[in-house]
Structures are given as structure tokens and as C-alpha cells.
Design a protein around this motif. Structure first.
Motif: not given
Lengths: 336, 336
Positions: B2-6, B13-17, B83-92, B99-106
């Protein structure tokens, strides 16, 4: 009378309009509206069931005003959330308030009880935009009005409480936060050396093409880069026209010619699509109202839930590029 | 991934998943989840249907981890938006992305398939808040996490897609706009000579009393001044505890003791209330994370429609004073 109240923690303004729905139990959920023929107040022949007509379209020359024979009809909301008048601040920090001022109108855009925006012919869509433009100009000229917002709730999932297709116009004494945010982002873009942010966006979107749904001589429909909803759309005229109304008659016609095919494509992908459509133009008056009017179309077959309500973020499981590809195919199929 | 997009026009900001819901047709509306006993992945005995357990409560000492016997259970979302992980800005600009980083628990907070937050005993609510607190502390310590948001979607109208009562936690690499706005309003209030805005609000609300729903030694539940939803509630500890988690164990217990009666009063007024509950604490880390944690309870038997989506305003036809009066009566009746 209703009251505008500002939330101390978020700055958000809310209209507290108690007694708006005269229901036996205010705590119960809203009930569905009447079927056609029964007592639908928006069907032809039932004009006496609404507040007095403000304006209409399509009634033959000698037909009496206020009766049937119309194609479109505007009147005041029977249970207005806000009402005209004046009055300054009421409360004080941490509980600011203002009297519930504003204007609340209803736009019935077809005599047919069924269908919706997606069943209108392009010419009817153009007439609807022109009608909105006229009402926006009238309302924006009222001294207490800071902004005029036309919007449509189509289908129960999108918040419609009456089935007969209609839109609403709410003129507010405050500029909505979303419009203020867009104005601010537009100013920032210009400050960084850009032109009109939306003009620039339309040009760049057309250059890549992957999110374009329908392109005409005077207007574009695209699936926004950060769409919050599956198949979300943005429709805008190519020509930059700022101000508090929906551009010129030519712009309205140009937008209708691409919006019609896009809405029919949406209905091909998801029959009877529940949706909100919003018309964003600039604030009323002032030298700083530079804007570029456009429509947002928000399909509502997914729900806004706790994550959205608690963060302001959204999760969308359909990429706008996928949506645009599929909708372009439908636009081409319908045209052939 | 997935991807965070502004969004260029709003900054949102929106998560495109894409592919999050493995449905045969991404364009179709979501389907309802399974009934109890069938194949509900959240019922006891079906632990193998979820991702591995992160933590649990109530399992007897010698019972095997990962099996039944629990009262509450936390595991990763099967279809995580981030999902966990790293990665900086993608678009401009004008299309920023990450990148669609983060944690998602139930968080399944009861072995029972029916009921919801309103059927939990106060002690169970306290245990749930303590469990959230533990998960928030763990997630806030991850280097890429800027904020942790626990939230609950109860009922289809509130966006729940599985009937078994549960909550979710999403940890994001960005501070949500709503939390940033609250922080900013809190800073502004302090800058104008106030203390903590929420501490001050709680004191003033208690002084007038008209919006108080339940008051305990250590916490309050009130109907907010500018409620967006009928019977909207805010629950907070009286004691000021800032930081990125839900206070201390004492605060959690104090909040549970007033929240339980308030939720049962809500269910007396509107059986099986569809609602979202959101836990707001401060951002993770940093010296400027002064906040005062609280819960927002948003009943969802009215719909957010075009006016709300197009303006950021809301219309609420039930005054919070009326809601509070009615809910106070129910709180008193249940207690007697």
C-alpha cells in the motif's frame, strides 16, 4: 432557532438544529421517505407540499407558477438547518457560538421519482449546473453569506432521506474549513511559483493520462491521486474562472458534457450508485477569493469508520488508476 | 504494497491499499461477515484462522498460548492497510507519496460473538483500556511510528465488517491531522494563559453540569458542546497525564467506571447502538507531545452526507444538553 457552535478541541463548527426533524422520538433513527405517487412532496402535482417556489425551469410559458409542468424546481427547505437574519457572536471561549444564520434550499432536478444524477441527459446536467450558478450568485450577494455550497445526497447510504432525486444548497456565514484549506493550498502553490493549483493539476493529470476518466474540449473528469472512496471523481472546467459561483454558462456546459458520461460509467460499474456530489467555488466577495470551481463526486458504497473519524486519514482499497481505467472503458463503451 | 498519498488540493493523507480485500469484484460493495459458530475467525476455538497472537488476557496459567480460554486477544490484521518497515518520500509535488508503512492490529475484547462495548462489565472495560495502553506503549516505541490510534467500529452503520465485537489499532508514520489540530488548539489555549485545554474544559463543564452524563472520582463523561452526532460522548480522566499512551492504570480504571454506565445508558436509549469509539493520546516521542488522553464515542444512527463531506461542518438535530439530560436519567435508573 438553531445555533452554530465551535468545538473547543478541534475548532470545528457544528449546527445544532434541535427540532429540525419533527419526529416522535428524536433518539430514534430516521425513517425512509414516501414512495412515488403516495405523498412524495417533490413529485409534480404536489407543489403545495413544499415551501413557496424560488425559481423553476422548463414550465411552459402560460403555465401558472407554482404548479406542475416544470423540469427543475428550487424552494426553501421545509426544515431548514439555518435561516436568514443577522446576529453576532453568542458564546465565549471555550464555548463560542453564533445564531443559526444562513440559507437552506432544495433543488429538485427532475420530475421523475426514480433515477438520479446518472440518469440525467448531458443537456439536463448543463441546465442543472446553470440553475445552481444562478442560485449561487443570488445567495452570494446576501450580506451575511460567506460561502455557498450546493451538494447532492443520492441513495440512503449517502444520507438521502427522500428518494426523489434532489440536491440542496446551504449558504453559510462562515467559510467552510474544507474550502478555506483548498484556498490556503492554492495560495501556497502560487507563493511557490506555481499558477492556479487546479489548472496546473489538470494539465499534469492530462499529461500522464492514467487517472483521466473523460476529457472534453472545455473540461476534464479524473480520479483524484489521493481518492478517499473507490471510484471517487473530480470534474472541473479547463478554463480558470474564479469567484463564488460555478463559472460561466460555457464552463457549465463543458463540465456537463464530460460529467454525464462519467456518471453513466459509474452506474455501469455499480448500478444505482449511492453518492454525494459537491460543488466547490470560492468564498462570497473579498479580493482574496481566487479559486477554480469544481465538482467532487464521492461514491458511498464503502463506509467511513472509526479510523477516518479519529484521524482525518482514509483507507481506500481501490487505486484511482484502476478505477479510471475501468471507468474509461465504460465511457468508451457507452459512446460507441 | 500500500501507499500513503497526499491530496494536493486539501493536504489530506490517504492510504491506497489495493488488494486489501480479496474480493472477486473490487467494485462491488463489501459483504457481511459470518455468523457465530460458522466460520467467525474471532470466536474461541478459531484462533488458527487469525494471524499469530501478539498478546492475550484471561487465559488460565497452564493453557497453551494461541488456543482458546482467553477473555481478550490481540493479533495482526489479516489484511493490513499498512505494514512495518521503512522508506522515505516516494512522489513529488503535486503528488507526494510514501510507502504504506505502519502497524495494523485487531483487538478482540470478548469471546462472546454478540454484544459490544455496551455489554462489557466495568472491570472488563478497564482491562480493555489497560490492554490498549500496553499495545500503545509497544507501538509508540517503534522508530517509524509517529502516532498510535485505537478505534472501534460497532455495527454495520459504523463500518464494522465482522460482527464479533472487536477494535483495531493503527500506528501511523504521520501524526493524524485531527490529533495535530487538537495539539495546536491546546498549545494556543496555553499561549493565551490557560492551563491544559481539556483540564480547563472538564472543570467548566462540571461547573455548569448541563452536559455531564456521568461523573466519577477520577473521570467524567460528557456530551460535547459542539457534538456532531446525536448522543456523542467524550470520556476523559480528570488527572492530566500527557504522552502517547492512555495514562496510568488508575486513569484507565477511573475512565472505565464512568464509561460503562454511559455506554449502557446509550444502549437503553438506542438498543444495539452503532458507534465508533476512538482513543486519542499524544504523538509518539518528542518534547512537544503534551496532550490529555480521552475517548470520543460517536453514535452512528445518523449519516454523514454531502454537507458534511463538502464543508467539514456538521448538522446535529439533537442538542447535547438534551442528550445529556436523557442519558443522565438512564445512568441513574441503571444504578438504582
Amino acid at each position: 432557532m438553531s445555533q452554530w457552535r465551535q468545538d473547543p478541541l478541534t475548532g470545528r463548527w457544528v449546527v445544532i438544529a434541535e427540532g429540525r426533524h419533527r419526529r416522535p422520538d428524536e433518539f430514534a433513527p430516521a425513517v425512509a421517505g414516501p414512495a412515488a405517487g403516495e405523498t412524495c412532496p417533490f413529485c409534480p402535482g404536489h407543489e403545495h407540499m413544499t415551501t413557496p417556489e424560488i425559481t423553476a425551469r422548463g414550465r411552459r410559458e402560460r403555465a401558472p407558477a407554482g404548479g406542475p409542468g416544470w423540469r427543475m424546481r428550487v424552494f426553501g427547505n421545509m426544515f431548514p438547518a439555518v435561516r436568514p437574519g443577522d446576529g453576532g457572536p453568542l458564546g465565549e471561549a471555550p464555548w463560542p457560538a453564533r445564531p443559526g444564520r444562513g440559507h437552506h434550499e432544495v433543488v429538485v432536478f427532475t420530475p421523475e421519482h426514480g433515477g438520479g444524477l446518472h440518469t440525467l441527459a448531458d443537456d439536463d446536467l448543463a441546465e442543472l449546473l446553470l440553475l445552481l450558478r444562478e442560485r449561487m450568485a443570488d445567495l452570494a450577494a446576501c450580506p451575511e453569506v460567506a460561502h455557498v455550497l450546493p451538494f447532492f445526497n443520492q441513495g440512503g447510504e449517502a444520507g438521502a432521506t427522500l428518494a426523489h432525486p434532489h440536491g440542496q444548497i446551504i449558504a453559510t456565514p462562515l467559510v467552510p474549513q474544507l474550502v478555506a484549506t483548498k484556498l490556503e493550498r492554492m495560495r501556497q502553490w502560487r507563493g511557490e511559483g506555481g499558477g492556479c493549483l487546479l489548472c496546473d493539476l489538470l494539465a499534469r493529470e492530462e499529461a500522464t493520462g492514467e487517472r483521466i476518466v473523460a476529457a472534453g474540449d472545455g473540461a476534464l473528469v479524473l480520479a483524484p491521486w489521493a481518492s478517499r472512496f473507490p471510484c471517487e471523481l473530480l470534474a472541473a472546467p479547463r478554463r480558470h474562472v474564479d469567484g463564488p459561483v460555478a463559472g460561466s454558462p460555457e464552463d457549465c456546459t463543458a463540465v456537463a458534457r464530460v460529467l454525464g458520461p462519467a456518471l453513466r460509467a459509474l452506474a455501469a460499474v455499480r448500478p444505482e450508485p449511492p453518492l454525494n456530489m459537491i460543488l466547490h467555488a470560492g468564498p462570497a466577495g473579498g479580493p482574496e477569493d481566487e479559486f477554480h470551481w469544481h465538482l467532487e463526486i464521492l461514491p458511498r458504497w464503502t463506509r467511513l469508520a472509526g479510523f477516518e473519524a479519529g484521524s482525518g486519514f482514509a483507507i481506500n482499497s481501490l487505486a484511482p488508476e484502476t478505477a479510471a481505467r475501468r471507468l474509461r472503458e465504460e465511457v468508451a463503451r457507452c459512446a460507441s
